[in-house]
Design a protein around this motif. Structure first.
Motif, short mmCIF file in Angstrom:
data_model
loop_
_atom_site.label_atom_id
_atom_site.label_comp_id
_atom_site.label_asym_id
_atom_site.label_seq_id
_atom_site.Cartn_x
_atom_site.Cartn_y
_atom_site.Cartn_z
N HIS A 157 0.84 -1.21 0.00
CA HIS A 157 0.00 0.00 0.00
C HIS A 157 0.87 1.26 0.00
CE1 HIS A 157 -2.79 -3.08 1.37
NE2 HIS A 157 -3.79 -2.30 1.05
N SER A 158 2.07 1.14 -0.55
CA SER A 158 3.02 2.26 -0.46
C SER A 158 3.81 2.48 -1.72
CB SER A 158 4.03 1.99 0.67
OG SER A 158 3.38 1.75 1.90
N GLN A 159 3.52 1.73 -2.77
CA GLN A 159 4.45 1.72 -3.91
C GLN A 159 4.31 2.95 -4.81
OE1 GLN A 159 4.04 -2.06 -5.99
NE2 GLN A 159 4.02 -3.17 -4.04
N ASN A 160 5.39 3.18 -5.56
CA ASN A 160 5.44 4.22 -6.60
C ASN A 160 5.86 3.56 -7.91
OD1 ASN A 160 5.03 6.98 -5.28
ND2 ASN A 160 6.50 6.01 -3.90
N PRO A 161 4.92 2.93 -8.61
CA PRO A 161 5.31 2.13 -9.78
C PRO A 161 5.34 2.91 -11.10
CG PRO A 161 3.02 1.70 -9.24
CD PRO A 161 3.50 2.75 -8.27
N GLU A 162 5.55 4.23 -11.04
CA GLU A 162 5.43 5.01 -12.27
C GLU A 162 6.43 4.64 -13.36
OE1 GLU A 162 5.90 6.28 -9.23
OE2 GLU A 162 7.60 7.66 -9.17
N ALA A 163 7.62 4.15 -12.97
CA ALA A 163 8.64 3.87 -13.99
C ALA A 163 8.19 2.79 -14.98
CB ALA A 163 9.96 3.46 -13.33
N TRP A 164 7.40 1.81 -14.48
CA TRP A 164 6.89 0.77 -15.40
C TRP A 164 6.15 1.42 -16.58
CZ3 TRP A 164 3.80 -2.50 -11.27
CH2 TRP A 164 4.71 -3.17 -10.43
N PHE A 165 5.40 2.45 -16.28
CA PHE A 165 4.51 3.02 -17.29
C PHE A 165 5.21 4.06 -18.14
CE2 PHE A 165 2.12 1.43 -13.68
CZ PHE A 165 1.40 0.45 -14.32
N VAL A 166 6.17 4.77 -17.52
CA VAL A 166 6.98 5.70 -18.30
C VAL A 166 7.75 4.91 -19.37
CG1 VAL A 166 8.94 7.29 -18.17
CG2 VAL A 166 7.13 7.39 -16.45
N HIS A 167 8.10 3.68 -19.04
CA HIS A 167 8.87 2.83 -19.96
C HIS A 167 8.00 2.25 -21.08
CE1 HIS A 167 12.54 0.68 -20.86
NE2 HIS A 167 11.87 -0.43 -21.00
#
Lengths: 353, 307
Positions: A157-167
């Motif tokens: 409940h704390s993640q910052n997964p933005e890099a997956w989507f920027v990629h």
């Protein structure tokens, strides 16, 4: 904009204790809102304007109104047809959003937590993202992803997964840090003809307040913002860390003149604003809450190495989460996350290089 | 069905002659399903056909020229060279949504299409396709569940061709049929002989009618046999030859043409003329595709985002 005192004590958006009522200022042209209220305001504004806009997700309907209450009261105003509670199947309902968007609707999907977005991954990165490139049909949805930590919520409940989507080619990614941008970027995302992942920072939900323009306020996608001007060093950041960076810069006032670039949009990246600032100051600290390894900050550092090398007076410093899952216990999570002290230290180190 | 078969045979021939680009998928055994279901839709309906549903693309008006040009990676192909064979051959003006290789994604996309029809109170139907292999993925179950909850105007066509690539049905699931699973999730289902185009069409038309009149989603399980490999590279040596021999006697195109003759609906001259016309259309499409332009590499970065 006011920030709550740094440290502990905020309720971080988990309870729905009412905040002070937003008050209209200046003849109704602006109101002071929390970050969370600004998100609700954006959704309500667009749903009132455009009958093709709908919201869907887990637990968002009825009097409950979502885990964070962003859509509280929405079913009452817009009806069950436009405020859709889904079963607990992210892949299924993001897939359904793909089909709705192909037919010209503008679904805004709430991930209960950004951490659960992996459950709908294929529908986002395999179906929606390449669709316009493959056969020319736009997929105009928004996924709202409540992200970020510092709130003692553990690995899921704390993640910052933005890099997956920027990629991922074909997605736009935004991450507002202020109530005004929270509203403006959400409205822009809803009106954009592409799939947009909208990362909203949970720690900011009820901890910051700010003036928010009324009505159809938009913030352009792809435009960074200089939130603090300075001459000796640039901090490039986004999301909740903007506030930690501002606090660090304030603390260093008189010692280092710090400029802060709030990226606001992570894709497409506003490279012009970043490069102009760093070419001016000659020093850069890149910082985000997501893990540092192969994160957005790595791309910024590479950009500076490629296109601002001759302007740099010091190596680009990068701060981010550790290469571990997000730990739960306060001393562990504090060790994991960048904070004001770590940013202050990185600014000093880079300024003195 | 004859055009579907002829075009498919022509693709196989092209690839065997080394004139193909990348891979191509085979239709043989599936013609009655794609044609029988595709013909049950109205022009305003929307289909999400897969790589073995060539008949559905043709019925909805996608021309053989565009299809073959896509197979050969040309600018005039449906995707302009961006995606291969029938993948991504979507055209919303024809009510066709393109598919991706992650097969159950079409089913969830079609659910959203169906929900958009309900949202706008339009009497339209979404029809989606999936194989036996695809139904073993969790997403298939998520979609049936959600479609039932929302009473979405969705027809799910399961093409049970007994193999997921090389894996036979008994290694994929307990039981021989998908229909009971659908019923358990609240989506009424019917099993039909997938090699009998009249039976497929009758069942599909009834399903479409029930769905259109607000009866909620329906599933149609059409049983057939994939008569060739998964794709052109695959010799399908893993399929027992006796099984193929058995199904070969029930070739859907041959069965239907024999029926038309037996019932005196057409004569042999009609069928011969029809076959000749299909060859002509196919040869024209191949000639068009082979002589058409390659996509411009300078445009490789265009179109990632909608303007």
């Amino acid at each position: 904009m006011k920030r709550s005192p740094a440290g502990t004590g905020e309720n971080f958006g988990f309870s729905d204790a009412p905040s002070a009522t937003a008050t209209a200022a200046g003849g109704g042209s602006e109101a002071v809102m929390t970050y969370l209220e600004a998100i609700s305001d954006a959704l309500r504004t667009e749903m009132r304007r455009d009958p093709d806009v709908l919201v869907m997700g887990e637990d968002i309907a009825g009097s409950f109104g979502g885990a964070f209450k962003v859509t509280k009261g929405f079913e009452e105003e817009f009806g069950a047809r436009r405020v859709i509670n889904t079963p607990m199947c992210e892949q299924g309902f993001v897939g359904a959003a793909n089909g709705m968007a192909l037919m010209g609707l503008r679904p805004v999907v709430e991930m209960q937590f950004a951490d659960f977005i992996s459950t709908g991954f294929d529908a986002i990165v395999q179906y929606a993202a390449p669709n316009h490139y493959r056969w020319g049909a736009p997929v105009p949805w928004v996924i709202r992803a409540p992200s970020d930590g510092g709130i003692r919520s553990g690995p899921f409940h704390s993640q910052n997964p933005e890099a997956w989507f920027v990629h991922t080619p074909g997605l736009k990614v935004v991450a507002p840090s202020t109530p005004a941008d929270a509203k403006g970027l959400l409205i822009s995302a809803i009106r954009d003809d592409n799939p947009v992942i909208y990362f909203e920072a949970k720690p900011l939900y009820r901890s910051i307040r700010g003036e928010v323009p009324s009505g159809e306020h938009t913030t352009p996608i792809g435009k960074a913002s200089i939130v603090r001007e300075g001459t000796e060093l640039t901090v490039v950041t986004y999301g909740s860390i903007v506030h930690q960076s501002l606090a660090a810069a304030d603390r260093l006032a008189g010692e280092v003149s710090v400029e802060i670039v709030d990226l606001r949009t992570l894709k497409p990246l506003d490279t012009g604003t970043v490069l102009a600032s760093v070419r001016k100051t000659g020093r850069a600290v890149v910082v985000h809450a997501a893990n540092r390894l192969a994160g957005v900050g790595a791309e910024i550092a590479a950009l500076l190495a490629e296109e601002a090398f001759e302007y740099l007076d010091a190596p680009v410093a990068r701060l981010g989460g550790l290469d571990t899952p997000v730990p739960f216990s306060p001393p562990l999570e504090d060790a994991y996350r960048p904070d004001q002290a770590k940013i202050t230290e990185a600014i000093r180190r880079t300024a003195r290089f | 069905m004859r055009l579907t078969r002829t075009l498919d045979d022509q693709m196989i021939a092209l690839w065997k002659q080394g004139r193909g680009v990348g891979g191509t998928f085979n239709q043989r055994g599936h013609e009655a399903i794609s044609v029988g279901t595709g013909a049950a839709l109205a022009p305003d309906d929307v289909a999400t056909p897969l790589h073995r549903d060539l008949g559905c693309y043709l019925i909805r008006g996608m021309t053989p020229r565009r299809i073959v040009a896509n197979q050969l990676g040309r600018a005039a192909g449906v995707t302009g060279g961006r995606d291969a064979n029938l993948h991504g051959c979507g055209d919303l003006t024809l009510g066709i949504v393109g598919f991706i290789s992650h097969i159950p994604q079409s089913v969830s996309t079609a659910l959203g299409v169906a929900m958009s029809f309900a949202y706008r109170n339009e009497p339209r139907v979404a029809m989606t396709y999936i194989g036996d292999g695809g139904t073993t993925a969790g997403l298939f179950h998520e979609v049936l569940n959600m479609a039932a909850v929302h009473r979405a105007p969705l027809v799910v066509v399961v093409e049970n061709n007994q193999y997921a690539y090389s894996t036979p049905l008994h290694q994929q699931m307990a039981g021989q049929n998908i229909a009971p699973r659908s019923e358990a999730l609240g989506v009424p289902a019917e099993v039909v002989d997938g090699n009998d185009v009249d039976a497929v069409h009758t069942a599909a038309a009834a399903a479409v009618e029930r769905v259109r009149s607000g009866g909620g989603p329906r599933l149609l399980e059409a049983r057939t046999m994939r008569m060739l490999g998964h794709a052109i590279h695959d010799g399908a040596e893993y399929v027992p030859s006796g099984l193929l021999e058995k199904w070969k006697k029930r070739d859907p195109v041959v069965l239907y043409e024999r029926k038309l003759l037996d019932e005196g609906i057409v004569d042999q001259a009609y069928l011969d003329e029809s076959a000749r016309r299909c060859r002509e259309i196919t040869e024209d499409a191949v000639a068009f595709a082979e002589s058409s332009e390659w996509p411009d590499p300078a445009a490789v970065e265009e179109g990632v985002f909608a303007p």
